[in-house]
Motif scaffolding. Structure first.
Motif, PDB file in Angstrom:
ATOM      1  N   GLU A 274      15.522  -4.500   5.298  1.00 56.05           N
ATOM      2  CA  GLU A 274      14.119  -4.612   5.712  1.00 56.05           C
ATOM      3  C   GLU A 274      13.383  -3.289   5.520  1.00 56.05           C
ATOM      4  O   GLU A 274      12.215  -3.277   5.121  1.00 56.05           O
ATOM      5  N   ARG A 275      14.062  -2.183   5.760  1.00 53.68           N
ATOM      6  CA  ARG A 275      13.422  -0.882   5.518  1.00 53.68           C
ATOM      7  C   ARG A 275      13.157  -0.674   4.033  1.00 53.68           C
ATOM      8  O   ARG A 275      12.105  -0.143   3.640  1.00 53.68           O
TER       9      ARG A 275
ATOM     10  N   HIS B 233      10.221  -2.837   3.125  1.00 49.68           N
ATOM     11  CA  HIS B 233       8.988  -2.217   3.622  1.00 49.68           C
ATOM     12  C   HIS B 233       8.502  -1.151   2.649  1.00 49.68           C
ATOM     13  O   HIS B 233       7.290  -1.060   2.358  1.00 49.68           O
ATOM     14  N   SER B 234       9.434  -0.365   2.113  1.00 52.56           N
ATOM     15  CA  SER B 234       9.030   0.666   1.151  1.00 52.56           C
ATOM     16  C   SER B 234       8.460   0.041  -0.121  1.00 52.56           C
ATOM     17  O   SER B 234       7.506   0.564  -0.711  1.00 52.56           O
TER      18      SER B 234
ATOM     19  N   THR C  62       4.885  -1.233   0.730  1.00 54.54           N
ATOM     20  CA  THR C  62       3.868  -0.229   1.049  1.00 54.54           C
ATOM     21  C   THR C  62       3.730   0.854  -0.011  1.00 54.54           C
ATOM     22  O   THR C  62       2.816   1.673   0.058  1.00 54.54           O
TER      23      THR C  62
END
Length: 373
Positions: free
Chosen positions: A23-24, A27-28, A31
């Protein structure tokens, strides 16, 4: 009632920490934030190398175990060189296709068959001769969990100038493993089973002393250590379109193009967790669960085809019509195992308990007398 998952040998559940790592990463991607791909890849390779007793230089990322096996075959220039391949029927059944096709292209394929769920290493020693180019096996059998004496087989193969490939998908992360100590030439695995990764990314190991003796099987720009073009505006002049040089490690021989960053993020978490837990501790913890299965399943009429002294996390029973006969009872009990047409397999992981095993035993119907052979 929560489901009891005793099927990690098919696909291991994703740990919550690994899910968070993905998930991290996503997210990168969403974004536009920087994700340190190079740093993560380096850590993943270093951690896997520690897990299996290898050097990071000996590892290349591949799509799957089968991709790694095929690359090893191609690098040995087979079937072009001809000769013999020795393998066995406890190898991954998907590899049956590979070697039967190589037989059609002129290779002599020797298939060793198990006795009492085992392949005697002496059978390999008898089958390997001066014409043998490759010995190919699954270190831990996907069928019944049998574990080969890999070092002994490698000694026999090397005495005749043959190379050895090992499928380690059911060994890496499940049993203590030192590839250097075994002397194996090639090994490969995907990550979605006991490494707790996902589909689409795995590892190919190539013994470093062998690298300069192999034929480059494919060409991919991830193999390059140096690239400087001479065709675009402001490029320096040169004799060709670019100055290029390959890396001098396994990636320099086998890498192709982009690989899954999402799975890399998972492995960054899971390999660290496996190293912290310790594979030897994991293997010891499951022994009481396996012992209970070896005791209880024959008592209910089931024929166990896994050797009773096996330390690996796969226990298999042969049963005609297994899927049709067992699926309803297991579904009612909320227990998941590997159900095949004529066999079933129980694959406990580190999160399983003796209570999980007892729930499976209670759910399995006692076989009628005519089924007990």
């Amino acid at each position: 009632m929560p489901t009891v998952h005793l099927d990690s040998g098919t696909a291991h559940p994703v740990p919550l920490g690994a899910r968070d790592a993905v998930e991290r990463y996503l997210h990168s991607r969403a974004t536009g934030e920087r994700w340190p791909s190079g740093e993560v890849e380096r850590r993943v390779k270093e951690r896997f190398a520690r897990l299996v007793g290898a050097s990071p230089r000996e590892l290349a990322f591949v799509q799957s175990t089968t991709a790694g096996e095929q690359l090893a075959i191609d690098a040995l220039d087979l079937p072009g060189r001809g000769g013999r391949i020795v393998t066995d029927t406890l190898h991954f059944f998907g590899s049956f296709w590979i070697y039967e096709q190589l037989a059609r292209r002129g290779m002599e394929i020797v298939w060793l068959r198990p006795q009492d769920g085992r392949i005697d290493p002496a059978a390999y020693e008898r089958a390997i001769d001066g014409d043998t180019r490759l010995v190919s096996l699954s270190l831990v059998s996907t069928y019944n969990g049998f574990e080969h004496d890999l070092a002994r087989i490698c000694d026999a193969a090397h005495a005749h100038g043959a190379r050895v490939y090992a499928d380690i998908i059911h060994a890496a992360g499940t049993v203590p493993l030192d590839l250097h100590a075994t002397g194996v030439d090639f090994a490969a695995c995907a990550s979605y089973k006991w490494l707790m990764g996902d589909f689409g990314l795995g590892f190919l190991y190539v013994r470093e002393g062998l690298l300069d003796q192999l034929r480059r099987p494919r060409f991919g720009y991830y193999q390059l250590a140096r690239f400087r073009s001479h065709v675009y505006p402001f490029d320096p002049p040169g004799d060709g379109v670019a100055d290029m040089a390959a890396r001098d490690d396994a990636e320099g021989l086998f890498a192709m193009g982009t690989r899954s960053h999402a799975v890399m993020a998972q492995l960054d978490w899971t390999l660290a967790a496996l190293l912290e837990l310790g594979v030897e501790r994991i293997a010891q913890a499951r022994m009481p669960l396996l012992a209970r299965l070896h005791e209880a399943l024959p008592a209910k009429g089931y024929r166990v085809v896994t050797p009773p002294d096996s330390r690996t996390p796969l226990l298999t029973c042969s049963l005609e019509g297994a899927r049709e006969r067992l699926a309803p009872a297991l579904e009612r009990a909320g227990v998941t195992i590997t159900l095949s047409r004529n066999r079933f397999r129980v694959c406990p992981s580190f999160f399983n308990t003796i209570d999980d095993v007892e729930r499976l035993i209670d759910a399995l119907p006692r076989l009628p007398q005519e089924d007990i052979r």
